[in-house]
Design an enzyme around this catalytic site. Structure first.
Site, PDB file in Angstrom:
ATOM      1  N   SER A  45       1.008  -1.529  -0.240  1.00 22.43           N
ATOM      2  CA  SER A  45      -0.234   0.035   0.460  1.00 22.43           C
ATOM      3  C   SER A  45       0.453   1.334  -0.706  1.00 22.43           C
ATOM      4  O   SER A  45       1.907   0.938   0.084  1.00 22.43           O
ATOM      5  CB  SER A  45      -1.333   0.311   1.009  1.00 22.43           C
ATOM      6  OG  SER A  45      -1.312  -1.512   1.274  1.00 22.43           O
ATOM      7  N   GLN A  46       0.079   2.628  -0.500  1.00 19.07           N
ATOM      8  CA  GLN A  46       0.581   3.487   0.016  1.00 19.07           C
ATOM      9  C   GLN A  46       1.350   3.862   0.997  1.00 19.07           C
ATOM     10  O   GLN A  46       0.569   3.631   1.764  1.00 19.07           O
ATOM     11  CB  GLN A  46      -0.502   4.290  -1.335  1.00 19.07           C
ATOM     12  CG  GLN A  46       0.592   6.263  -1.033  1.00 19.07           C
ATOM     13  CD  GLN A  46      -0.868   6.424  -1.210  1.00 19.07           C
ATOM     14  OE1 GLN A  46      -1.508   6.595  -1.975  1.00 19.07           O
ATOM     15  NE2 GLN A  46      -0.748   8.528  -1.318  1.00 19.07           N
TER      16      GLN A  46
END
Ligand code: SAH
Length: 220
Positions: free
Chosen positions: A60-61
């Site tokens: 994920s970011q």
């Protein structure tokens, strides 16, 4: 640019985007994201973007990791369940802020890689296993906090059942064909309170354990 200055730039960007919890920022600073990112993407390890990992999945970011972690309102005494180990990055962040982290992944190869990272970093308070996150981890329930890092059509019943009273669950729930909204669920003595947070994009939460031969073409 050195890794140290890239890291400093990322932490500053997270602050600017509204991450206020100092403990979350410290955890993000202390876990080397480059260890969780595949070789070809090393240059982007400290950029605020999601990156591909194997089995068609993503790490994920950083902003989303920080945001979800902040929304969990973690205390050092908490036991946390994560669904979707992936690279292990989110679990590593959680391990710095909670007493114990339980994490479930349906791809064996991803889990094995993540376990090596936990060991290399000396993160001994993470328990991980292969399984279908839709079933949760009943033997270790109830959990003070539950975080789901894959998108589901709705919050799975087994996970709601495994949430302790006063517990919080953060989960991306389908809101259209291409995106989801992050939902925060709080268990009260009367039932469940639901709050919609921000729009997000996660890989889908799939049923069952991944079969080896199909593990590379499950990007749906
Ligand atoms: N938290 C991860 C991001 C993982 S991407 C990180 O920090 O890197 C989502 C992960 O959820 C993928 O690895 C995918 O295989 C896993 N997943 C999807 N459905 C699942 C299920 N039912 N049970 C367990 N894991 C699941």
């Amino acid at each position: 640019m050195t890794d140290e200055s890239r890291k400093a730039r990322l932490i500053m960007a997270l602050r600017h985007q509204g991450i206020r919890d100092q403990r979350v920022l410290e955890a993000m600073e202390s876990i080397p994201r480059d260890m969780f990112v595949p070789g070809p993407f090393q240059d982007h390890a400290w950029d605020d973007m999601a990156l591909p990992i194997s089995c068609g999945q993503t790490i994920s970011q950083p902003y989303i990791v920080a945001y979800m972690t902040e929304q969990l309102e973690l205390k050092p005494t908490h036991r946390v369940l994560e669904i979707g180990t992936g690279s292990g990055y989110q679990a590593a962040i959680l391990s710095r802020l909670a007493r114990r982290v339980y994490t479930i992944e349906r791809h064996r190869s991803l889990l094995e890689e993540a376990r090596k990272r936990f060991e290399a970093l000396g993160l001994t308070n993470i328990e991980s296993r292969i399984g279908d996150g839709y079933r949760g981890w009943p033997e270790a329930a109830p959990f003070d906090r539950i975080i789901v890092t894959a998108a589901a059509p709705r919050p799975p019943k087994a996970l709601l059942d495994q949430l302790a009273e006063d517990g919080i669950m953060i989960i991306p729930v389908d809101a259209g064909p291409l995106y989801q909204e992050l939902v925060k669920i709080r268990r009260t003595p009367e039932g469940f309170e639901r709050e919609t947070l921000i729009p997000v994009r996660f890989v889908p939460m799939l049923h069952g354990i991944a079969r080896k031969s199909r593990s590379d073409d499950e990007r749906k």
